[in-house]
Design an enzyme around this catalytic site. Structure first.
Site, PDB file in Angstrom:
ATOM      1  N   THR A  11     -69.888 -21.356  19.615  1.00  0.00           N
ATOM      2  CA  THR A  11     -69.441 -21.650  17.793  1.00  0.00           C
ATOM      3  C   THR A  11     -68.837 -22.299  17.159  1.00  0.00           C
ATOM      4  OG1 THR A  11     -69.226 -19.313  17.325  1.00  0.00           O
ATOM      5  CG2 THR A  11     -71.596 -20.616  18.267  1.00  0.00           C
ATOM      6  N   ALA A  13     -66.751 -24.978  18.185  1.00  0.00           N
ATOM      7  CA  ALA A  13     -66.609 -25.616  19.252  1.00  0.00           C
ATOM      8  C   ALA A  13     -65.381 -26.940  18.701  1.00  0.00           C
ATOM      9  CB  ALA A  13     -67.099 -26.171  20.031  1.00  0.00           C
ATOM     10  N   SER A  14     -65.261 -27.517  17.596  1.00  0.00           N
ATOM     11  CA  SER A  14     -64.707 -28.350  17.028  1.00  0.00           C
ATOM     12  C   SER A  14     -62.932 -28.432  16.817  1.00  0.00           C
ATOM     13  CB  SER A  14     -65.315 -28.978  16.093  1.00  0.00           C
ATOM     14  OG  SER A  14     -65.688 -27.948  14.694  1.00  0.00           O
ATOM     15  N   GLY A  15     -62.829 -26.624  16.347  1.00  0.00           N
ATOM     16  CA  GLY A  15     -61.871 -26.694  16.255  1.00  0.00           C
ATOM     17  C   GLY A  15     -60.626 -25.940  16.721  1.00  0.00           C
ATOM     18  N   SER A 140     -60.229 -12.528  13.721  1.00  0.00           N
ATOM     19  CA  SER A 140     -58.596 -12.273  12.923  1.00  0.00           C
ATOM     20  C   SER A 140     -58.022 -11.230  12.801  1.00  0.00           C
ATOM     21  CB  SER A 140     -58.964 -12.382  12.150  1.00  0.00           C
ATOM     22  OG  SER A 140     -58.311 -12.703  11.277  1.00  0.00           O
ATOM     23  N   TYR A 153     -62.695 -13.222   3.486  1.00  0.00           N
ATOM     24  CA  TYR A 153     -62.356 -12.985   5.178  1.00  0.00           C
ATOM     25  C   TYR A 153     -62.161 -12.215   5.970  1.00  0.00           C
ATOM     26  CZ  TYR A 153     -60.477 -15.699   8.869  1.00  0.00           C
ATOM     27  OH  TYR A 153     -60.171 -16.220   9.750  1.00  0.00           O
TER      28      TYR A 153
END
Length: 245
Positions: A11, A13-15, A140, A153
């Site tokens: 998920t 994957a475009s980053g 993170s 976040y």
């Protein structure tokens, strides 16, 4: 897709991190299903590179994780069972908590907690039946330490870390490993809003004296997917240059 190659569903994957993880897994012989929400051009370019350079099969999967039912229905229609599940979607936003609206908070929780956990639930029966599976969440450092002005976040990433620890205890006997990687400051678009002075100040705070690279996260993903890491389970591995340790 070739049945002889393992299948990974990634998920986000475009980053920056998602791209590097996808390329690394393709180089290790994985077929891929690449999820994105908005940046289709980026993921199409990634697909072309993977197919041309590594000869691995790729499918592109679009879904907005704020719509849970639509996402799950789309996955059901694709009818696939991944050997590896990499949760990497999500985006940070900087705002004091009292200015976060109820709708924004609900949406962020859905994207970061509800949808990823239900996607995992969808694929668990197949993994349990096969007595094999690897699940990795890219969380993170703020899920470990918390960050002011990034309360939602931090809360979401902390929840993901707890999800990893709890689920690992449930599925370890079924031969499934569930781990998280908690990056520190990494050279991605997430830092695009920082000024050059902000970046310099950030580097000075980090004992290693630099930002991390997406390829370093991808390297750890590849290790966790290897047989050498089969006994690593329920762990939160932070890659942060000794920033917080």
């Amino acid at each position: 897709m070739s049945k002889s190659s393992p299948l990974a569903f990634i998920t986000g994957a475009s980053g920056g991190i998602g791209r590097e993880v996808s390329l690394r897994l393709a180089s290790h012989g994985y077929n891929l299903i690449l999820h994105y929400n908005r940046n289709r051009k980026s993921v199409e370019e990634l697909k072309a590179v993977i197919e041309a350079e590594y000869g691995q099969s790729c499918l592109i999967f679009q879904a907005d994780f704020s719509f849970v039912s639509k996402t799950l229905n789309k996955l059901t229609d694709l009818d696939f069972q991944p050997d590896v599940l990499i949760h990497n979607s999500g985006m940070a936003s900087s705002k004091i908590f009292q200015d976060v609206s109820e709708s924004d908070l609900t949406s962020q929780l859905t994207i970061g907690i509800t949808t990823p956990s239900l996607i995992t639930k969808m694929f668990l029966p197949g993994m349990i039946s096969a007595k094999s599976g690897k699940i990795i969440m890219i969380t993170s450092i703020w899920g470990l330490t918390g960050a002011s002005c990034e309360v939602p976040y931090s809360m979401i990433k902390g929840g993901q870390n707890a999800f990893v620890k709890a689920l690992a205890k449930e599925v370890a006997r079924s031969g499934i490993q569930v781990n998280a990687i908690a990056p520190g400051a990494i050279e991605t678009e997430m830092l695009a809003g920082y000024s050059s002075d902000d970046i310099l100040e950030l580097k000075e705070e980090i004992p290693a004296g630099r930002l991390g690279k997406p390829s370093e996260i991808a390297g750890l993903v590849a290790f966790l997917l290897s047989k050498d890491a089969d006994y690593i389970n329920g762990q939160i591995l932070s890659v942060n240059g000794a920033w917080y340790c």
